[in-house]
Scaffold this active site. Structure first.
Site, PDB file in Angstrom:
ATOM      1  CG  HIS A  59      -1.098   0.525   6.224  1.00 54.80           C
ATOM      2  ND1 HIS A  59      -1.390   1.882   6.251  1.00 54.80           N
ATOM      3  CD2 HIS A  59      -1.839   0.008   5.208  1.00 54.80           C
ATOM      4  CE1 HIS A  59      -2.256   2.170   5.292  1.00 54.80           C
ATOM      5  NE2 HIS A  59      -2.544   1.046   4.648  1.00 54.80           N
ATOM      6  CG  ASN A  93     -10.459  -0.079   3.421  1.00 51.70           C
ATOM      7  OD1 ASN A  93      -9.345  -0.480   3.097  1.00 51.70           O
ATOM      8  ND2 ASN A  93     -10.641   0.755   4.445  1.00 51.70           N
ATOM      9  CG  HIS A  94      -9.128   4.026   2.257  1.00 50.55           C
ATOM     10  ND1 HIS A  94      -9.905   4.889   3.001  1.00 50.55           N
ATOM     11  CD2 HIS A  94      -8.368   3.339   3.150  1.00 50.55           C
ATOM     12  CE1 HIS A  94      -9.621   4.748   4.285  1.00 50.55           C
ATOM     13  NE2 HIS A  94      -8.703   3.792   4.408  1.00 50.55           N
ATOM     14  CG  HIS A 130      -6.776  -3.213   5.410  1.00 50.44           C
ATOM     15  ND1 HIS A 130      -7.275  -1.952   5.124  1.00 50.44           N
ATOM     16  CD2 HIS A 130      -7.352  -3.563   6.589  1.00 50.44           C
ATOM     17  CE1 HIS A 130      -8.121  -1.584   6.075  1.00 50.44           C
ATOM     18  NE2 HIS A 130      -8.177  -2.528   6.980  1.00 50.44           N
ATOM     19  CG  HIS A 145      -7.165  -4.037   0.993  1.00 48.31           C
ATOM     20  ND1 HIS A 145      -5.927  -3.463   0.860  1.00 48.31           N
ATOM     21  CD2 HIS A 145      -7.906  -3.151   1.702  1.00 48.31           C
ATOM     22  CE1 HIS A 145      -5.923  -2.290   1.430  1.00 48.31           C
ATOM     23  NE2 HIS A 145      -7.116  -2.067   1.970  1.00 48.31           N
ATOM     24  CG  ASP A 197      -1.626  -1.223   1.545  1.00 51.90           C
ATOM     25  OD1 ASP A 197      -1.014  -2.293   1.433  1.00 51.90           O
ATOM     26  OD2 ASP A 197      -2.805  -1.146   1.930  1.00 51.90           O
ATOM     27  CD  GLU A 225      -6.980   0.953   0.237  1.00 50.17           C
ATOM     28  OE1 GLU A 225      -8.123   0.989  -0.231  1.00 50.17           O
ATOM     29  OE2 GLU A 225      -6.747   0.735   1.421  1.00 50.17           O
ATOM     30  CG  ASN A 226      -4.196   3.783   1.903  1.00 50.62           C
ATOM     31  OD1 ASN A 226      -3.814   2.669   2.243  1.00 50.62           O
ATOM     32  ND2 ASN A 226      -5.422   4.204   2.137  1.00 50.62           N
TER      33      ASN A 226
END
Length: 269
Positions: A188, A67-68, A186, A161, A8, A39-40
């Site tokens: 991290h 999820n983001h 997810h 994720h 991520d 995604e982040n």
């Protein structure tokens, strides 16, 4: 065949450290396929079309999310443009396959290696999201079964994720021998459990984020500590200190898709 999966990307620090390391890692390891969870990438929450294009320019073949994925609304139109030939790159930005039906985008991508000794080798990337402690998803285990029923490639990488370690481990066993790699994202924090499962599937519970490690999973420490200490909410900002690129490097047989080696990478400035 060598696959590089980058964990991520979190905020500007994550983008900076990936820009620093991705080119030389891809070259020195003769990487055939590069997959990045982005995604982040936009300030720690979501990804924008320009940032996706930046990652493709750096060498990403496929970008996964989680999820983001909907945090930046402009990504919705970008994903909707995927069927158009002029927006072929948008087809390679994935959202979890087990989200609710009829949402924009795709949960899997099938392509072929573009260059190098394995040029023309078919591959697939699948994006799934867990259900334990997470909302808005359908069963990821049967979603994986459904996707595999249509995928023709032997080399298959799965980005799972998910929050719960148990769910990730279970997915690894569920797909052992059926895909080349199951890599968790997810949470991290990189886990030290990388291994090749008996059926030939490379596995790691969480690859870790590519972002600032002087933080609380990417967020400025003070804001998170204040929430824990007082119970009061506050605005979370992406941290910038001590960025590291976390990734997994997988060796697999291009004809069978079976993995025979996985290596954990963590590279700082």
């Amino acid at each position: 065949m060598k696959i590089l999966f980058v964990g991520d990307i979190f905020g500007s620090a994550g983008r900076r450290i990936v820009r620093e390391h991705l080119p030389h890692v891809r070259e020195s390891h003769a990487v055939d396929l590069t997959v990045i969870n982005g995604e982040n990438a936009a300030g720690g929450f979501g990804i924008t079309p320009p940032l996706a294009e930046e990652l493709f320019d750096l060498g990403a073949d496929v970008i996964t999310t989680g999820n983001h994925v909907w945090d930046k609304r402009e990504l919705i139109d970008y994903l909707k443009s995927a069927p158009a030939t002029s927006h072929e790159r948008a087809r390679r930005v994935l959202r979890p396959a087990n989200l609710q039906k009829d949402l924009p985008g795709y949960g899997a991508y099938e392509g072929t290696i573009a260059e190098g000794p394995n040029v023309g080798t078919p591959y697939a990337v699948m994006n799934l999201m867990g259900r334990v402690f997470m909302n808005g998803t359908n069963d990821p285990f049967n979603a994986a079964n459904d996707a595999l029923a249509t995928i023709k490639a032997r080399v298959i990488l799965v980005d799972f994720h998910a929050e719960a370690t148990s769910e990730k481990v279970a997915m690894g066993w569920h797909l052992d021998g059926r895909v080349s790699a199951v890599l968790g994202t997810h949470t991290h924090i990189p886990t030290a459990d990388e291994r090749v499962l008996p059926g030939g599937t490379a596995y790691q519970t969480d690859v870790g984020m590519s972002g600032p490690y002087d933080s609380v999973i990417g967020v400025e420490k003070e804001a998170v500590l204040n929430r824990f200490l007082t119970g009061m909410s506050g605005k979370f900002e992406a941290a910038k200190g001590n960025p590291k690129m976390c990734a997994a490097l997988i060796d697999c047989d291009p004809t069978t898709g079976k993995a025979y080696r996985i290596q954990r990478l963590m590279l700082g400035e």
